[in-house]
Design a protein around this motif. Sequence first.
Motif, PDB file in Angstrom:
ATOM      1  N   PRO A 186      75.281  26.780  42.596  1.00  0.00           N
ATOM      2  CA  PRO A 186      75.549  28.404  42.848  1.00  0.00           C
ATOM      3  C   PRO A 186      75.923  28.516  44.205  1.00  0.00           C
ATOM      4  CG  PRO A 186      73.296  27.768  41.953  1.00  0.00           C
ATOM      5  CD  PRO A 186      74.210  26.556  41.796  1.00  0.00           C
ATOM      6  N   PRO A 187      76.273  29.633  44.373  1.00  0.00           N
ATOM      7  CA  PRO A 187      76.458  30.115  45.813  1.00  0.00           C
ATOM      8  C   PRO A 187      75.078  30.124  46.507  1.00  0.00           C
ATOM      9  CG  PRO A 187      77.080  31.925  44.515  1.00  0.00           C
ATOM     10  CD  PRO A 187      77.011  30.632  43.660  1.00  0.00           C
ATOM     11  N   LEU A 188      75.051  29.952  47.811  1.00  0.00           N
ATOM     12  CA  LEU A 188      73.757  29.886  48.445  1.00  0.00           C
ATOM     13  C   LEU A 188      73.523  31.239  48.873  1.00  0.00           C
ATOM     14  CD1 LEU A 188      71.553  28.031  49.452  1.00  0.00           C
ATOM     15  CD2 LEU A 188      72.746  28.246  51.629  1.00  0.00           C
ATOM     16  N   THR A 189      72.278  31.956  48.239  1.00  0.00           N
ATOM     17  CA  THR A 189      72.005  33.166  48.498  1.00  0.00           C
ATOM     18  C   THR A 189      70.446  33.141  49.119  1.00  0.00           C
ATOM     19  OG1 THR A 189      71.373  33.859  46.308  1.00  0.00           O
ATOM     20  CG2 THR A 189      73.513  34.411  46.801  1.00  0.00           C
ATOM     21  N   VAL A 190      69.818  34.260  49.264  1.00  0.00           N
ATOM     22  CA  VAL A 190      68.179  34.418  49.657  1.00  0.00           C
ATOM     23  C   VAL A 190      67.611  34.196  48.332  1.00  0.00           C
ATOM     24  CG1 VAL A 190      66.487  36.097  50.144  1.00  0.00           C
ATOM     25  CG2 VAL A 190      68.799  36.278  51.261  1.00  0.00           C
ATOM     26  N   PHE A 191      67.967  34.150  46.934  1.00  0.00           N
ATOM     27  CA  PHE A 191      67.350  33.926  46.017  1.00  0.00           C
ATOM     28  C   PHE A 191      67.682  32.411  45.570  1.00  0.00           C
ATOM     29  CE2 PHE A 191      68.260  38.476  45.726  1.00  0.00           C
ATOM     30  CZ  PHE A 191      66.979  39.031  46.043  1.00  0.00           C
ATOM     31  N   THR A 192      68.791  31.866  45.818  1.00  0.00           N
ATOM     32  CA  THR A 192      68.878  30.416  45.338  1.00  0.00           C
ATOM     33  C   THR A 192      68.922  29.453  46.444  1.00  0.00           C
ATOM     34  OG1 THR A 192      71.343  30.700  45.863  1.00  0.00           O
ATOM     35  CG2 THR A 192      70.785  31.160  43.837  1.00  0.00           C
ATOM     36  N   ASN A 193      68.193  29.971  47.769  1.00  0.00           N
ATOM     37  CA  ASN A 193      67.960  28.846  48.682  1.00  0.00           C
ATOM     38  C   ASN A 193      66.839  28.093  48.520  1.00  0.00           C
ATOM     39  OD1 ASN A 193      67.761  27.987  51.140  1.00  0.00           O
ATOM     40  ND2 ASN A 193      67.495  29.632  52.375  1.00  0.00           N
ATOM     41  N   PRO A 194      67.200  26.692  48.451  1.00  0.00           N
ATOM     42  CA  PRO A 194      65.986  25.701  48.200  1.00  0.00           C
ATOM     43  C   PRO A 194      65.112  25.592  49.453  1.00  0.00           C
ATOM     44  CG  PRO A 194      67.934  24.660  48.853  1.00  0.00           C
ATOM     45  CD  PRO A 194      68.641  25.998  48.722  1.00  0.00           C
ATOM     46  N   TYR A 195      65.436  26.162  50.446  1.00  0.00           N
ATOM     47  CA  TYR A 195      64.468  25.948  51.805  1.00  0.00           C
ATOM     48  C   TYR A 195      63.749  27.249  51.956  1.00  0.00           C
ATOM     49  CZ  TYR A 195      67.995  22.252  52.463  1.00  0.00           C
ATOM     50  OH  TYR A 195      68.708  21.169  52.243  1.00  0.00           O
ATOM     51  N   GLN A 196      62.444  27.208  51.737  1.00  0.00           N
ATOM     52  CA  GLN A 196      61.671  28.542  52.145  1.00  0.00           C
ATOM     53  C   GLN A 196      61.299  28.452  53.445  1.00  0.00           C
ATOM     54  OE1 GLN A 196      61.061  30.572  49.785  1.00  0.00           O
ATOM     55  NE2 GLN A 196      62.350  29.319  48.433  1.00  0.00           N
ATOM     56  N   PRO A 197      60.972  29.679  54.017  1.00  0.00           N
ATOM     57  CA  PRO A 197      60.931  29.939  55.577  1.00  0.00           C
ATOM     58  C   PRO A 197      59.233  29.756  55.526  1.00  0.00           C
ATOM     59  CG  PRO A 197      61.132  32.055  54.426  1.00  0.00           C
ATOM     60  CD  PRO A 197      61.283  30.872  53.182  1.00  0.00           C
ATOM     61  N   LYS A 198      59.110  29.104  56.866  1.00  0.00           N
ATOM     62  CA  LYS A 198      57.611  28.934  57.344  1.00  0.00           C
ATOM     63  C   LYS A 198      56.785  30.215  57.365  1.00  0.00           C
ATOM     64  CE  LYS A 198      58.568  24.525  59.501  1.00  0.00           C
ATOM     65  NZ  LYS A 198      58.376  23.712  60.757  1.00  0.00           N
ATOM     66  N   LYS A 199      57.636  31.246  57.959  1.00  0.00           N
ATOM     67  CA  LYS A 199      56.915  32.590  58.128  1.00  0.00           C
ATOM     68  C   LYS A 199      57.480  33.751  57.531  1.00  0.00           C
ATOM     69  CE  LYS A 199      54.640  31.448  62.709  1.00  0.00           C
ATOM     70  NZ  LYS A 199      54.473  31.894  63.895  1.00  0.00           N
ATOM     71  N   VAL A 200      56.764  34.483  57.043  1.00  0.00           N
ATOM     72  CA  VAL A 200      57.571  35.779  56.455  1.00  0.00           C
ATOM     73  C   VAL A 200      58.004  36.705  57.657  1.00  0.00           C
ATOM     74  CG1 VAL A 200      57.366  37.666  54.789  1.00  0.00           C
ATOM     75  CG2 VAL A 200      56.428  35.519  54.390  1.00  0.00           C
ATOM     76  N   TRP A 201      59.337  37.104  57.546  1.00  0.00           N
ATOM     77  CA  TRP A 201      59.767  37.923  58.594  1.00  0.00           C
ATOM     78  C   TRP A 201      60.530  39.207  57.855  1.00  0.00           C
ATOM     79  CZ3 TRP A 201      58.578  38.370  63.607  1.00  0.00           C
ATOM     80  CH2 TRP A 201      59.353  38.809  64.214  1.00  0.00           C
ATOM     81  N   PRO A 202      60.271  40.263  58.569  1.00  0.00           N
ATOM     82  CA  PRO A 202      59.039  40.848  59.417  1.00  0.00           C
ATOM     83  C   PRO A 202      57.899  40.597  58.856  1.00  0.00           C
ATOM     84  CG  PRO A 202      60.486  42.566  58.523  1.00  0.00           C
ATOM     85  CD  PRO A 202      61.095  41.288  57.936  1.00  0.00           C
ATOM     86  N   PRO A 203      56.836  40.444  59.585  1.00  0.00           N
ATOM     87  CA  PRO A 203      55.432  40.316  59.033  1.00  0.00           C
ATOM     88  C   PRO A 203      55.094  41.770  58.862  1.00  0.00           C
ATOM     89  CG  PRO A 203      55.404  40.195  61.469  1.00  0.00           C
ATOM     90  CD  PRO A 203      57.031  40.253  61.084  1.00  0.00           C
ATOM     91  N   ASP A 204      54.063  41.634  57.922  1.00  0.00           N
ATOM     92  CA  ASP A 204      53.272  43.132  57.548  1.00  0.00           C
ATOM     93  C   ASP A 204      52.576  43.484  58.387  1.00  0.00           C
ATOM     94  OD1 ASP A 204      52.511  45.027  55.927  1.00  0.00           O
ATOM     95  OD2 ASP A 204      51.231  44.048  54.601  1.00  0.00           O
ATOM     96  N   TYR A 205      52.699  44.510  59.245  1.00  0.00           N
ATOM     97  CA  TYR A 205      52.003  45.056  60.270  1.00  0.00           C
ATOM     98  C   TYR A 205      50.644  45.573  59.895  1.00  0.00           C
ATOM     99  CZ  TYR A 205      55.486  44.310  63.981  1.00  0.00           C
ATOM    100  OH  TYR A 205      56.182  43.685  64.969  1.00  0.00           O
ATOM    101  N   ALA A 206      50.570  46.132  58.621  1.00  0.00           N
ATOM    102  CA  ALA A 206      49.354  46.376  58.252  1.00  0.00           C
ATOM    103  C   ALA A 206      47.964  45.267  58.201  1.00  0.00           C
ATOM    104  CB  ALA A 206      49.515  47.196  56.809  1.00  0.00           C
TER     105      ALA A 206
END
Length: 142
Positions: A20-40
């Motif tokens: 399947p085409p590489l999208t945010v949902f089919t990406n096998p590599y997960q980011p180490k940090k969530v961006w943008p962070p939850d400022y709350a």
Amino acid sequence: MLSTLARRTAFTAAAAPKRPPLTVFTNPYQPKKVWPPDYAQLSFQEQLRFEKKYKRRVMLACARPRWDKGVKLAQLVTVVGVVGWLVFFSELEFYGKSYKPSEEIGKSVGTIFGIFSEENRYDRNPDGLNTNTEPRKPNPRG
């Protein structure tokens, strides 16, 4: 290397596995940090650190030093040229009194303050080279 080349040429386009085409949902590599962070969930110091980091990265990404230098140089030349033209060549009226620059000012600016004027064209600088073509007289003392 040779085995890989042989294996790749053996497969046909139809036999290749479909991905399947590489999208945010089919990406096998997960980011180490969530961006943008939850400022709350961040403390005030962490929020400030993220804002500074983001501002610094934006400034570095948008920096165009050669373009900025060229624009500043063009502005300087334009301003100096307009002010010089107003002072030396334009005829203006200030508070009912007309300002007309003298012809001597325009002539001196036009000849770069008299250096290239008709009167001084053939003058020699005493510090310059001696262009005298007369031969030197021998010294009688020897």
